[in-house]
Design an enzyme around this catalytic site. Structure first.
Site, PDB file in Angstrom:
ATOM      1  N   HIS A 168       0.797  -1.225   0.000  1.00 55.08           N
ATOM      2  CA  HIS A 168       0.000   0.000   0.000  1.00 55.08           C
ATOM      3  C   HIS A 168       0.833   1.281   0.000  1.00 55.08           C
ATOM      4  O   HIS A 168       0.277   2.369   0.005  1.00 55.08           O
ATOM      5  CB  HIS A 168      -0.957   0.021   1.199  1.00 55.08           C
ATOM      6  CG  HIS A 168      -0.271   0.252   2.511  1.00 55.08           C
ATOM      7  ND1 HIS A 168       0.370  -0.742   3.202  1.00 55.08           N
ATOM      8  CD2 HIS A 168      -0.110   1.380   3.249  1.00 55.08           C
ATOM      9  CE1 HIS A 168       0.885  -0.251   4.304  1.00 55.08           C
ATOM     10  NE2 HIS A 168       0.618   1.040   4.371  1.00 55.08           N
TER      11      HIS A 168
HETATM   12  C1  UD1 Z   1      -2.244   5.709   5.696  1.00 59.72           C
HETATM   13  C2  UD1 Z   1      -0.936   6.249   6.251  1.00 59.72           C
HETATM   14  C3  UD1 Z   1       0.150   5.197   6.100  1.00 59.72           C
HETATM   15  C4  UD1 Z   1      -0.260   3.885   6.726  1.00 59.72           C
HETATM   16  C5  UD1 Z   1      -1.597   3.451   6.176  1.00 59.72           C
HETATM   17  C6  UD1 Z   1      -2.080   2.239   6.930  1.00 59.72           C
HETATM   18  C7  UD1 Z   1      -0.666   8.666   6.001  1.00 59.72           C
HETATM   19  C8  UD1 Z   1       0.042   9.722   5.259  1.00 59.72           C
HETATM   20  N1  UD1 Z   1      -0.506   7.418   5.515  1.00 59.72           N
HETATM   21  O1  UD1 Z   1      -2.055   5.487   4.315  1.00 59.72           O
HETATM   22  O2  UD1 Z   1       1.326   5.645   6.745  1.00 59.72           O
HETATM   23  O3  UD1 Z   1       0.713   2.913   6.429  1.00 59.72           O
HETATM   24  O4  UD1 Z   1      -2.566   4.504   6.362  1.00 59.72           O
HETATM   25  O5  UD1 Z   1      -3.029   1.513   6.224  1.00 59.72           O
HETATM   26  O6  UD1 Z   1      -1.317   8.931   6.957  1.00 59.72           O
HETATM   27  N2  UD1 Z   1      -9.519   4.688   1.681  1.00 59.72           N
HETATM   28  C9  UD1 Z   1     -10.704   3.991   1.628  1.00 59.72           C
HETATM   29  N3  UD1 Z   1     -11.280   3.637   2.817  1.00 59.72           N
HETATM   30  C10 UD1 Z   1     -10.768   3.951   4.011  1.00 59.72           C
HETATM   31  C11 UD1 Z   1      -9.566   4.669   4.044  1.00 59.72           C
HETATM   32  C12 UD1 Z   1      -8.948   5.026   2.874  1.00 59.72           C
HETATM   33  O7  UD1 Z   1     -11.217   3.675   0.551  1.00 59.72           O
HETATM   34  O8  UD1 Z   1     -11.359   3.591   5.056  1.00 59.72           O
HETATM   35  C13 UD1 Z   1      -8.853   5.044   0.389  1.00 59.72           C
HETATM   36  C14 UD1 Z   1      -9.195   6.452  -0.092  1.00 59.72           C
HETATM   37  O9  UD1 Z   1      -9.293   6.405  -1.487  1.00 59.72           O
HETATM   38  C15 UD1 Z   1      -7.957   7.233   0.285  1.00 59.72           C
HETATM   39  C16 UD1 Z   1      -6.842   6.196   0.173  1.00 59.72           C
HETATM   40  O10 UD1 Z   1      -7.444   4.982   0.579  1.00 59.72           O
HETATM   41  O11 UD1 Z   1      -7.740   8.345  -0.534  1.00 59.72           O
HETATM   42  C17 UD1 Z   1      -5.653   6.509   1.061  1.00 59.72           C
HETATM   43  O12 UD1 Z   1      -6.048   6.687   2.431  1.00 59.72           O
HETATM   44  P1  UD1 Z   1      -5.155   7.588   3.422  1.00 59.72           P
HETATM   45  O13 UD1 Z   1      -5.689   7.489   4.786  1.00 59.72           O
HETATM   46  O14 UD1 Z   1      -5.000   8.953   2.849  1.00 59.72           O
HETATM   47  O15 UD1 Z   1      -3.734   6.951   3.330  1.00 59.72           O
HETATM   48  P2  UD1 Z   1      -3.293   5.415   3.342  1.00 59.72           P
HETATM   49  O16 UD1 Z   1      -2.731   5.092   2.022  1.00 59.72           O
HETATM   50  O17 UD1 Z   1      -4.391   4.584   3.886  1.00 59.72           O
HETATM   51  N1  UDP Z   2      -3.639  -5.559   8.832  1.00 59.93           N
HETATM   52  C1  UDP Z   2      -4.933  -6.065   8.901  1.00 59.93           C
HETATM   53  N2  UDP Z   2      -5.589  -6.390   7.736  1.00 59.93           N
HETATM   54  C2  UDP Z   2      -5.020  -6.257   6.506  1.00 59.93           C
HETATM   55  C3  UDP Z   2      -3.694  -5.748   6.447  1.00 59.93           C
HETATM   56  C4  UDP Z   2      -3.033  -5.391   7.628  1.00 59.93           C
HETATM   57  O1  UDP Z   2      -5.474  -6.248   9.992  1.00 59.93           O
HETATM   58  O2  UDP Z   2      -5.677  -6.587   5.505  1.00 59.93           O
HETATM   59  C5  UDP Z   2      -2.970  -5.178  10.088  1.00 59.93           C
HETATM   60  C6  UDP Z   2      -1.576  -5.740  10.298  1.00 59.93           C
HETATM   61  O3  UDP Z   2      -1.605  -6.964  10.964  1.00 59.93           O
HETATM   62  C7  UDP Z   2      -0.924  -4.676  11.143  1.00 59.93           C
HETATM   63  C8  UDP Z   2      -1.582  -3.410  10.703  1.00 59.93           C
HETATM   64  O4  UDP Z   2      -2.783  -3.783  10.050  1.00 59.93           O
HETATM   65  O5  UDP Z   2      -1.235  -4.897  12.516  1.00 59.93           O
HETATM   66  C9  UDP Z   2      -0.654  -2.669   9.789  1.00 59.93           C
HETATM   67  O6  UDP Z   2      -1.341  -1.790   8.997  1.00 59.93           O
HETATM   68  P1  UDP Z   2      -0.811  -1.290   7.601  1.00 59.93           P
HETATM   69  O7  UDP Z   2       0.040  -2.308   6.938  1.00 59.93           O
HETATM   70  O8  UDP Z   2      -2.013  -0.821   6.873  1.00 59.93           O
HETATM   71  O9  UDP Z   2       0.025   0.000   8.036  1.00 59.93           O
HETATM   72  P2  UDP Z   2       1.567   0.275   8.360  1.00 59.93           P
HETATM   73  O10 UDP Z   2       1.973  -0.601   9.468  1.00 59.93           O
HETATM   74  O11 UDP Z   2       2.340   0.036   7.101  1.00 59.93           O
HETATM   75  O12 UDP Z   2       1.588   1.717   8.697  1.00 59.93           O
END
Ligand code: UD1
Ligand code: UDP
Length: 369
Positions: free
Chosen positions: A214
């Site tokens: 991601h």
């Molecule tokens: C965010 C964090 C990242 C973390 C990740 C965990 C920042 C800058 N990034 O990235 O560090 O590793 O979360 O998963 O804060 N979206 C949905 N449903 C949701 C949430 C998001 O569809 O419930 C989609 C939207 O299109 C959105 C995109 O995901 O624009 C990105 O979501 P966002 O929270 O901006 O950043 P992540 O890539 O999730």
């Molecule tokens: N995780 C989850 N479901 C998924 C992918 C990840 O429950 O489909 C959990 C994972 O075990 C970990 C946390 O989400 O505890 C990490 O989140 P993510 O990889 O989105 O974020 P990051 O750690 O890279 O910020």
């Protein structure tokens, strides 16, 4: 740095600000440990993640209390999302002033809460302070550095994080090496990660590689996603691939035809218990997640991290993690599946023992006295 918070009409005690999936996993043991000490605390959800599978399922799986406040901020560009987070948080903190704000990890909700609290004179505690990838192209690296500079109390998960904070001039009396609360959550739920039951329920193959991708650097550019899809198809020629797809990359991976290979199984994002069960049952994991590098280290599952760097090098020195390039991915995974590499090479990192939430709660309760 802040010392008191005499702003609003009501002191809401220790306020945990969470917003994105990894925050929930880190906050759960801290909230539980503080509850055990009878602390006055509330949980504020920013709404950065909002789908049931990205948010509510974690509250159910981890026994986190329903958030006292949900700002419902949602998605946006970095500036739009961070600005909306700050406006919402400032309103909330002004009306109901926390005695202390606790922020987690490195997401936009983390930096927004730290900035707002610091400017209102509210003390800030940062859980997972001091991690550095030294790669400022990652939004998380910017978020971490700024959050650490604004924090009054800094909780580090590993000795090298303590070193980074010292090198940046953070006073050592503010830094506490407490271990890893994400691992508290893992160890506290070990009995609940049933790989065989998940395999039966989702009709998964006996042997598979689990994948999660991601990071913007991997999934934002469609041409990059098309190349990664080719690499994942090559892996699928070797072994089945199971990938719960983060919403950020879903459209691009669909457009690239990732699911067209007969041995690629795409899933919706999984809840925490199901995801760790998937990890536990995997022959190997391919990921760019921060948390997954740590969880595989403790579970002893080989982890191939598709990134040029990691802010969690202890998962390489002590765990099962290795960094791979796109070109290395297939040969490295082939070796791992043949049992030629990927074994645990050390002990578990110091203090990753399931007691970090207690250590953090102990410091927070003394601090807020
Ligand atoms: C965010 C964090 C990242 C973390 C990740 C965990 C920042 C800058 N990034 O990235 O560090 O590793 O979360 O998963 O804060 N979206 C949905 N449903 C949701 C949430 C998001 O569809 O419930 C989609 C939207 O299109 C959105 C995109 O995901 O624009 C990105 O979501 P966002 O929270 O901006 O950043 P992540 O890539 O999730
Ligand atoms: N995780 C989850 N479901 C998924 C992918 C990840 O429950 O489909 C959990 C994972 O075990 C970990 C946390 O989400 O505890 C990490 O989140 P993510 O990889 O989105 O974020 P990051 O750690 O890279 O910020």
């Amino acid at each position: 740095m802040a010392t008191s918070a005499p702003l609003g009409s009501q002191d809401t005690g220790i306020v945990h600000v969470v917003g994105a999936r990894p925050n929930f996993v880190k906050a759960a043991p801290v909230v539980a440990a503080l509850r055990g000490r009878g602390a006055h605390q509330t949980v504020l959800h920013t709404g950065q993640h909002y789908d049931d599978r990205m948010s509510a399922v974690f509250f159910r799986d981890l026994g986190l209390p329903t958030p006292d406040v949900d700002l419902g901020v949602g998605s946006g560009s970095h500036a739009a999302q961070t600005a909306a987070l700050m406006v919402g948080l400032e309103k909330e903190f002004t009306a109901n002033t926390p005695g202390m704000v606790v922020v987690y990890g490195d997401v936009n909700s983390t930096i927004a809460a730290a900035l707002v609290a610091a400017k209102l004179g509210i003390p800030v505690a940062h859980v997972e302070a001091g991690l550095r990838s030294f790669d400022n192209t990652m939004p998380e690296e910017v978020n971490r550095r700024v959050t650490d500079q604004l924090s009054d109390v800094l909780f580090a998960t590993s000795p090298e994080a303590v070193g980074h904070l010292a090198a940046e001039g953070v006073s050592p009396d503010r830094v506490h090496l407490v271990g890893n609360p994400m691992i508290d959550t893992l160890l506290g739920n070990l009995d609940r990660f049933d790989a065989d039951a998940l395999r039966a329920r989702l009709d998964l193959p006996e042997r598979y590689a689990a994948a999660t991708l991601h990071r913007p650097a991997n999934v934002d550019d469609p041409a990059n996603v098309a190349r990664l899809t080719e690499r994942l198809h090559e892996i699928a020629d070797l072994t089945d691939v199971v990938m719960p797809v983060h919403p950020r990359g879903k459209a691009a991976f669909d457009a690239a035809g990732l699911g067209d290979h007969p041995r690629v199984r795409l899933l919706e994002p999984l809840g925490y218990l199901d995801f760790v069960a998937l990890t536990r049952g995997a022959a190997a994991v391919v990921t760019d997640s921060g948390g997954v590098q740590e969880e595989t280290t403790i579970l002893g599952v080989p982890c191939l991290t598709l990134r040029p760097n990691t802010e969690r090098p202890i998962t390489i020195t002590h765990g099962t993690n290795q960094l791979v390039t796109e070109a290395d991915l297939l040969p490295t995974l082939t070796k791992v599946l043949d049992g030629r590499t990927g074994e645990r090479i050390g002990d578990v990192p110091p203090l990753w023992d399931g007691r970090s939430g207690e250590r953090i709660a102990s410091v927070l309760t003394q601090w807020s006295r």
